[in-house]
Structure formats: structure tokens, C-alpha cells
Design a protein around this motif. Structure first.
Motif, mmCIF file in Angstrom:
data_model
loop_
_atom_site.group_PDB
_atom_site.id
_atom_site.type_symbol
_atom_site.label_atom_id
_atom_site.label_comp_id
_atom_site.label_asym_id
_atom_site.label_seq_id
_atom_site.Cartn_x
_atom_site.Cartn_y
_atom_site.Cartn_z
ATOM 1 N N VAL A 1 0.858 -1.183 0.000
ATOM 2 C CA VAL A 1 0.000 0.000 0.000
ATOM 3 C C VAL A 1 0.897 1.236 0.000
ATOM 4 C CG1 VAL A 1 -1.790 1.277 1.229
ATOM 5 C CG2 VAL A 1 -1.808 -1.234 1.255
ATOM 6 N N GLU A 2 0.663 2.147 -0.955
ATOM 7 C CA GLU A 2 1.442 3.381 -1.034
ATOM 8 C C GLU A 2 0.484 4.563 -0.867
ATOM 9 O OE1 GLU A 2 4.802 2.906 -4.153
ATOM 10 O OE2 GLU A 2 3.309 1.393 -4.656
ATOM 11 N N VAL A 3 0.843 5.509 0.017
ATOM 12 C CA VAL A 3 -0.053 6.610 0.381
ATOM 13 C C VAL A 3 0.705 7.940 0.383
ATOM 14 C CG1 VAL A 3 -1.566 5.143 1.790
ATOM 15 C CG2 VAL A 3 0.415 6.253 2.846
ATOM 16 N N PRO B 1 7.174 10.610 2.927
ATOM 17 C CA PRO B 1 8.050 10.095 1.867
ATOM 18 C C PRO B 1 9.342 9.536 2.445
ATOM 19 C CG PRO B 1 7.148 12.239 1.277
ATOM 20 C CD PRO B 1 6.779 12.012 2.708
ATOM 21 N N GLY B 2 9.717 8.335 1.978
ATOM 22 C CA GLY B 2 10.911 7.683 2.482
ATOM 23 C C GLY B 2 10.710 6.920 3.769
ATOM 24 N N GLU B 3 9.449 6.714 4.205
ATOM 25 C CA GLU B 3 9.137 5.970 5.425
ATOM 26 C C GLU B 3 8.135 4.865 5.103
ATOM 27 O OE1 GLU B 3 9.481 9.749 8.554
ATOM 28 O OE2 GLU B 3 7.515 9.040 7.872
ATOM 29 N N TYR B 4 8.144 3.839 5.909
ATOM 30 C CA TYR B 4 7.121 2.795 5.732
ATOM 31 C C TYR B 4 6.915 2.038 7.042
ATOM 32 C CZ TYR B 4 11.104 -0.446 4.990
ATOM 33 O OH TYR B 4 12.251 -1.172 5.114
ATOM 34 N N TYR B 5 5.687 1.463 7.150
ATOM 35 C CA TYR B 5 5.339 0.535 8.230
ATOM 36 C C TYR B 5 5.260 -0.867 7.620
ATOM 37 C CZ TYR B 5 3.740 4.559 11.020
ATOM 38 O OH TYR B 5 3.659 5.753 11.709
ATOM 39 N N ALA B 6 5.728 -1.865 8.330
ATOM 40 C CA ALA B 6 5.684 -3.247 7.858
ATOM 41 C C ALA B 6 5.002 -4.118 8.903
ATOM 42 C CB ALA B 6 7.094 -3.770 7.569
ATOM 43 N N PRO C 1 11.284 1.922 -0.907
ATOM 44 C CA PRO C 1 12.107 3.120 -0.684
ATOM 45 C C PRO C 1 12.035 3.598 0.765
ATOM 46 C CG PRO C 1 10.059 3.687 -1.794
ATOM 47 C CD PRO C 1 10.093 2.195 -1.729
ATOM 48 N N GLY C 2 13.160 4.060 1.293
ATOM 49 C CA GLY C 2 13.182 4.629 2.637
ATOM 50 C C GLY C 2 13.522 3.611 3.697
ATOM 51 N N HIS C 3 12.990 3.853 4.909
ATOM 52 C CA HIS C 3 13.303 3.015 6.056
ATOM 53 C C HIS C 3 12.047 2.765 6.882
ATOM 54 C CE1 HIS C 3 13.439 7.177 7.451
ATOM 55 N NE2 HIS C 3 13.131 6.724 8.659
ATOM 56 N N GLN C 4 12.067 1.709 7.670
ATOM 57 C CA GLN C 4 10.907 1.331 8.482
ATOM 58 C C GLN C 4 10.849 2.202 9.725
ATOM 59 O OE1 GLN C 4 10.645 -2.836 9.366
ATOM 60 N NE2 GLN C 4 8.908 -2.616 10.775
#
Length: 732
Positions: free
Chosen positions: A87-89, A108-113, A134-137
Motif C-alpha cells: 500500500v502506497e499513500v 516520503p521515504g518511510e514505511y510501516y511493515a 524506498p526509505g526506512h521502516q
């Protein structure tokens, strides 16, 4: 009267205690299975509800003007055959909606897993997986957004400009409607279909248990009938007799119900790990509602009371009814009519399959129901025929006696194994259908080109096709990459959509051949296509002639790139490189991965069918064992007199064993045969496939279950020595 009934129930010696224990055990099994099924239905609904947010792209616009919109894009990725929800938001204001399981939208450049994906990222080389994101968790997706503990989900933050370019949608609220109630939702399960499946499983499991309960209630029925008849003759009313029998059954059912609840809660953690829907459940999903608890806690004892009343109805009609023992009328051949009608219905639709889904459901389900009902109705007649054949070919006294007794009352012989019909028929239909479907349309072998080749397709509706110089130069240099092929777009709508030169096909070798004299072949976009799954890796498969000269191919736009690999690591590295180079549209995948999704679900259904069979066969054996023990108790005097006249004990044991084994084996053979025949007719009508024989594991399961059942029956035979001595004939 109730106190008297309690004293009478517990003061009957070993026989009464054994009867109460057996009834309680049967009830405990039934309660445990029923609670498991109800909890399974609730778990499917809970799991489905937590997938609702993944359908946000089809959510209606929010009526709240204070809510800011956000860009939303969801796509399916894969890693080693496992699906990853990506999912990209991008928020368009501070008040944009936030999906469940995360405190705020990632930037931008962040994500949750999800926890499972986070662990996978930590243990997998970045070139095979981590470099795609892209980015870091910055955090972990919470349980409220996870359908399963093993779910692979990621929420990635992007800029609005990036998502607009990728074709994302603007949304103003997160979807909360369950996929089963949502029109247009594409992520989630059809909960109604799952509930129907679990209901069939419940019936297949509970029917043998109900037979077990009824058989246990009839244990020592002759002696109890005599006792109750004597009470009627000295003045007891039918109502008082009903109260006494009801108290006895209610006591055992109440204990069994309590044990059943304990059994369910003891095995619930293990049940949660079974991936029936493709993924395991959280243990808390296997919950029970107040209605479920009350229905089981009150309904099962009530059912036991009804079973007891039906078992002793002759005494309630008349105190002399016990002595009126006459041979029941033999079953007639008309009982075969529903069975023949069901087979005829399925046969009729071969070549005449209904066009609509509802029409197909009506046609095939009604046929299966007719066959199953016909088997249950025809069971006594089939038992009678088998018994007469046994008696007619008898060369020993034991065989003759057993055959004559079964032919005299085939209803009683069939009753204790009738529950087996449902389980074996359902299992045979499921096994035959699933085995054939997977063989024809299931996941390819892991060493097949369909499982080792990866394709990224550039569909025209997803944007302009790339040029050859846009492909990563290092793609072909990945260790384990065997070939990289560019497939060009075919403008002929009547042929396969791709074009490949015959020179290239000859070089690839694994993807088929050109027809004789052709320069260019018309091929599927992935060089495989669903029609060619049976021909993968065979040089004999010939594609269509595109009717073009080879010099024209490079002038056409690129339709896809197909990467053939020799290792899973190379496949994942190639996938990561292609995702980063071409982030638009659908992600690259192999034919084996999307074929494996349907095959994986079918395998879960097959495992469930195996559970039905493995549970039902021993339960049927227990029912037979109880029936045998009850019959021995009721026939103590006749057997004792036979022993006094010189009949050897082993002869009597053969009689008892044959009376139990013949119905069991006849029912098993007929149920399995009818199941395979019904599966064959369905497959021919629906898919035009002939039935393929199941693997050896199915036959081992049947043989193992029957062996356990026969062992349970054999355990009752030592009773003959104890209850048929001279003292029994003298005391009786």
C-alpha cells in the motif's frame, strides 16, 4: 421422581456407569466439533473484516468536508511465492484518513511493515527484497490491520506527485465494510462461500457423532426396556418413564457438554495455526458468541433427551411393547430412486452446463444432495443385499449366522455406520475434484519454466511502453539469470498479443517452437500462457505463425520482458531490479505464483476433507463398537446357550465381527465409489475434465482409518468370554 431417576441411573452397576461414560464421551466429541465449527465461522468473519481497509480504493467519498484527501495505491507483490500487500499513500493535508494499525500516515521515504514482513526483511538479502521499498521502516503495523499473524503487508509513504504519476486514486475515507458485503471489493474472502463450506464440514463431522450418541443411548436397550416395562406394569405412567429416561440422558449429556467446552478451549491454540483460508488465524479469532454458547449448552442436552425418548418409545406406547419383537419388513429397491435420480441429473448436464453461476450451483448442488440422500436411504437395502450374498456364499457357520442376522434386520446393521456415508462421500468428491483440478490447472512444478521465469508486462492501458535502452544493464548479469527476452506487441487482435522471432525462440529452447516456414511467432505476453501449461519445456509445442518478417519485430513497441532464471535468489533479484526500474502498473511475477494461489486454497480444502475422513472413520468404529457391546449384552443368554451346545468361542467371535465389519466395508466402498462417480460427472459437465485417480495418500488415509475402526471393533470381542459362560445361562 427426578431424585429416583438419578439414583436409578448411577446405581445400575458397571453397565450403567459404562453407558453414562460412553454417552458423555460421544456428547463431548460432538460439542467439541460443533464449537470448533462455530468458532471457525466466526474466525473467517473476523479475518475478513480486518481485510476491509485494503479495499479503500473503492470506498465512497466521505461526506465530512473537514477530511483531507489522500493518494492511495495498492498492488500485489511476491516473494518466494508468498503474496505481499503493498500500500502506497500520500497525505494531501493534516486531516487525511489513517488506515488501522498505524498511528499516522508515513511520510516520503518511510514505511510501516507487518511483523512477518519485518522479520522477512531482516533475514533476506536487500537485493532480493528490501531494495524494492524506498526509505526506512518507522514502525510495525498493528494487529487490528492484519488478517493473520503471517500476513505480509507494508504501508509506504510517497510524495503526491509520485503517486499521481503511478496512477493512484484520491480517497477521503478508509473502507470499513467487510469484503463479503462489499460490491466491487477485490481483496478478501467470500465469507458466504466459506461459511457454506464450514457448514458442510460441520454436517460431515457431526452426523457420525450424532449416530454415536444415538447408538450409545441404545446401549443395553433390551435390558432397560424390560426394566421400564416392569415399572409400567406396576403403575408407572408414560410421563414418569419419560422423566426417568430423560434424567439419565441429561446427566450424561451435561457432563459431556462441559467436557466438550474444555476440549475446545484446549485445542483452540492448535486450531488457530491451521491455514484454512490460506493463512492462520489469531487464537482470539476463534471466539464464541453468547448465542453460540447458549445454543450448544442447551441444544446438545436437549438433543440427547430426544434421542433417549426415541430409543425407548416402544415402552412409552405400551408396557407389553417390549415383548412384541417381530422381524421388520425388508427394505425395498425403491430406496435407490433418489440415488439414481442424482446420478442422472449430473449426467444430464454433461455438454449442457448452465450458463449462469446460479444455474450451475442449482444444478450441481441439487445433484450432490440427491446422491447423498439416496445413499442414506438406500443404505439398509445395500446392507441387506450384501448380507444375503454373504449368507448365500457361506462355507462356515459363523458366516451363515452373521449373514442371516444382518439380512433379518439390515436397518439396525446400517444405522451405526450411516454417519460414515456423509464423511466418505464428501471426502471422495472433494479429493477427486481437487486432484483433477490441480493436475489440470494447478501450480506448475517448481522446476517448470512457469515457476522459474518472471515476466513484467507493459499493458498499453497502463502507460507508454519503455524503450530497449531503459532496461537495467545488470539484469542479464545477475548470477542465475539464464535469459532476458523482450516480447513485442502484436497488432493483430485475432492472435496472441506478443511477437517473438523464431531465431529467438530457438535460442531460448524452453518456451516452444515456431511453425515450419515461419519467421515470427505470435506468443502470450509471458511466453507461457494458460493454454500451454501442459507443454512447458517440450519442444513439440508450436505457437501461431504471426505472418510477419523478422525485420518487422523490432519496430513494434515492447509488450513485456521475460526473465528465465535457475534459482529463487536470481528470480527475486530480477524482480527487485524490474520493480525499481518500472514502478508503474502491475509488478512482475511468474505464472507459477498466480496459479499457486488457487492451488494453495484447494490444498487447504483437501486437508479439511482429510480431517473429516480421519475423524469420521474412528467415530464410526466407536459407534460400531458400542453397538457390538450393546448387542452382546442383549444376547448374553442366546450366546451362552450356543456355547453350552458346543459352539466354540471363536465361532461366536466371527459372528459378531462379521456383523460389524460387513456394514462398515460395504458402506465405505459404496460411499467412496459414489463420491468418485459424482466427482467425475461434475468435472465432465463443468470443466470437461475426466476424473484423475487421487494419490496414494488418499488410499492410505482410508486404509488407516478403516484399520483404526476395525481395531476398535476388535477390542469388544474379549467381552464374549466374560458374558457367555454357563453361569449366565443358569442365572438368566
Amino acid at each position: 421422581m427426578i431424585r429416583f431417576a438419578v439414583r436409578l441411573s448411577v446405581a445400575g452397576g458397571r453397565e450403567a456407569a459404562a453407558r453414562l461414560v460412553i454417552i458423555a464421551a460421544a456428547v463431548a466429541l460432538g460439542v467439541g466439533m460443533l464449537l470448533t465449527t462455530l468458532a471457525g465461522m466466526n474466525a473467517v468473519g473476523a479475518q475478513n473484516q480486518r481485510q476491509a481497509w485494503l479495499n479503500t480504493a473503492v470506498a465512497p467519498a466521505s461526506a465530512d468536508p473537514s477530511v483531507d484527501p489522500m493518494w492511495w495505491l495498492i498492488r500485489e507483490d511476491y516473494h518466494h511465492g508468498r503474496s505481499i500487500g503493498r500500500v502506497e499513500v500520500a497525505a494531501l493535508g493534516p486531516d487525511a484518513p489513517v488506515p488501522p494499525g498505524i498511528p499516522h500516515l508515513p511520510g516520503p521515504g518511510e514505511y510501516y511493515a507487518s511483523p512477518a514482513l519485518g522479520e522477512l526483511l531482516r533475514t533476506t538479502p536487500a537485493a532480493e527484497l528490501g531494495d524494492r521499498f524506498p526509505g526506512h521502516q518507522i514502525g510495525t503495523i498493528g494487529r487490528s490491520a492484519l488478517p493473520s499473524p503471517d500476513s505480509l503487508l507494508i504501508v509506504i509513504g510517497r510524495t503526491p506527485a509520485e503517486l499521481e504519476q503511478l496512477g493512484a486514486r484520491q480517497v477521503t475515507q478508509v473502507m470499513t465494510t467487510s469484503p463479503s458485503d462489499c460490491n466491487g471489493c477485490y481483496v478478501g474472502l467470500n465469507a458466504n462461500a466459506m461459511t457454506l463450506t464450514l457448514s458442510v464440514v460441520a454436517a460431515a463431522l457431526l452426523f457420525p457423532v450424532l449416530i454415536f450418541i444415538g447408538t450409545a443411548t441404545r446401549l443395553a436397550a433390551a435390558r432397560r426396556e424390560q426394566r421400564f416395562a416392569a415399572m409400567r406394569l406396576v403403575g408407572a405412567t408414560p410421563r414418569q418413564i419419560s422423566v426417568i429416561s430423560a434424567v439419565e440422558s441429561t446427566m450424561a449429556a451435561a457432563v459431556g457438554t462441559a467436557v466438550g467446552f474444555g476440549l475446545f478451549f484446549a485445542i483452540r491454540p492448535g486450531l488457530a495455526t491451521i491455514p484454512f483460508t490460506g493463512e492462520p488465524f489469531f487464537a482470539g479469532d476463534l471466539s464464541l458468541t453468547v448465542v453460540d454458547v447458549l445454543a450448544v449448552a442447551l441444544g446438545i442436552p436437549l438433543g440427547a433427551v430426544v434421542a433417549s425418548w426415541l430409543a425407548l418409545r416402544r415402552v412409552q406406547i405400551s408396557p407389553l411393547g417390549v415383548s412384541r419383537r417381530v422381524t421388520p419388513k425388508p427394505p425395498r429397491a425403491w430406496r435407490l430412486i433418489p440415488l439414481v435420480a442424482g446420478l442422472a441429473e449430473l449426467t444430464y448436464f454433461i455438454g449442457r452446463r448452465p450458463e449462469t453461476t446460479n444455474g450451475q450451483i442449482t444444478a450441481f448442488i441439487s445433484g450432490f444432495v440427491l446422491i447423498l440422500a439416496g445413499l442414506l436411504l438406500a443404505g439398509p437395502w445395500l446392507t441387506m443385499v450384501g448380507a444375503r450374498l454373504l449368507a448365500g456364499r457361506a462355507s462356515r457357520p459363523a458366516t451363515l449366522i452373521a449373514g442371516r442376522r444382518l439380512a433379518d434386520n439390515p436397518q439396525a446393521g446400517f444405522r451405526s455406520v450411516s454417519g460414515l456415508i456423509v464423511a466418505l462421500f464428501v471426502t471422495s468428491v472433494a479429493t477427486g475434484t481437487i486432484t483433477t483440478f490441480v493436475a489440470n490447472r494447478g501450480a506448475p512444478r517448481t522446476d517448470s519454466i512457469a515457476a522459474t521465469s518472471l515476466s513484467k508486462i507493459f499493458w498499453p492501458e497502463e502507460g507508454p511502453a519503455p524503450s530497449a535502452d531503459q532496461f537495467p544493464a545488470g539484469l542479464a548479469a545477475i548470477p542465475g539469470v539464464h535469459s532476458v527476452t523482450l516480447v513485442r506487441l502484436n497488432s493483430d487482435p485475432d492472435r496472441w498479443p506478443g511477437l517473438v522471432t523464431c531465431t529467438e525462440l530457438d535460442r531460448l529452447a524452453a518456451f516452444g517452437n515456431c511453425p515450419a516456414g515461419a519467421q515470427v511467432a505470435a506468443v502470450p505476453a509471458d511466453l507461457i500462457g494458460t493454454r500451454a501449461l501442459d507443454h512447458l519445456g517440450k519442444k513439440t509445442y508450436v505457437w501461431q505463425d504471426a505472418g510477419l518478417p523478422a525485420t518487422e519485430v523490432d519496430k513494434q513497441p515492447i509488450l513485456s520482458v521475460v526473465v528465465n532464471t535457475t534459482s529463487r535468489s536470481a528470480l527475486e533479484q530480477a524482480r527487485t531490479m524490474l520493480i525499481n526500474a518500472f514502478p508503474q502498473g502491475r509488478f512482475p511475477l511468474s505464472v507459477g505464483e498466480w496459479e499457486g494461489n488457487s492451488a494453495r486454497q484447494l490444498v487447504q480444502f483437501q486437508q479439511l476433507a482429510n480431517v473429516v475422513m480421519l475423524a469420521s472413520l474412528p467415530i464410526a468404529g466407536c459407534s460400531l463398537a458400542v453397538s457390538v457391546a450393546g448387542g452382546l449384552s442383549d444376547r448374553k443368554r442366546p450366546f451362552s446357550m450356543l456355547r453350552l451346545t458346543g459352539v466354540q468361542l471363536r465361532t461366536l467371535r466371527r459372528v459378531v465381527a462379521l456383523e460389524a465389519v460387513v456394514p462398515l466395508l460395504v458402506v465405505a466402498a459404496v460411499a467412496i465409489g459414489m463420491g468418485f462417480l459424482a466427482a467425475h460427472l461434475f468435472l465432465r459437465a463443468q470443466l470437461d475434465y475426466p476424473l484423475l485417480a487421487p494419490g496414494w495418500s488418499f488410499y492410505l488415509l482410508v486404509a488407516g482409518g478403516l484399520a483404526v475402526s476395525l481395531g476398535i471393533i476388535a477390542s469388544t470381542l474379549p467381552l464374549l468370554r466374560r458374558i457367555t459362560g454357563p453361569e449366565t445361562a443358569r442365572n438368566e
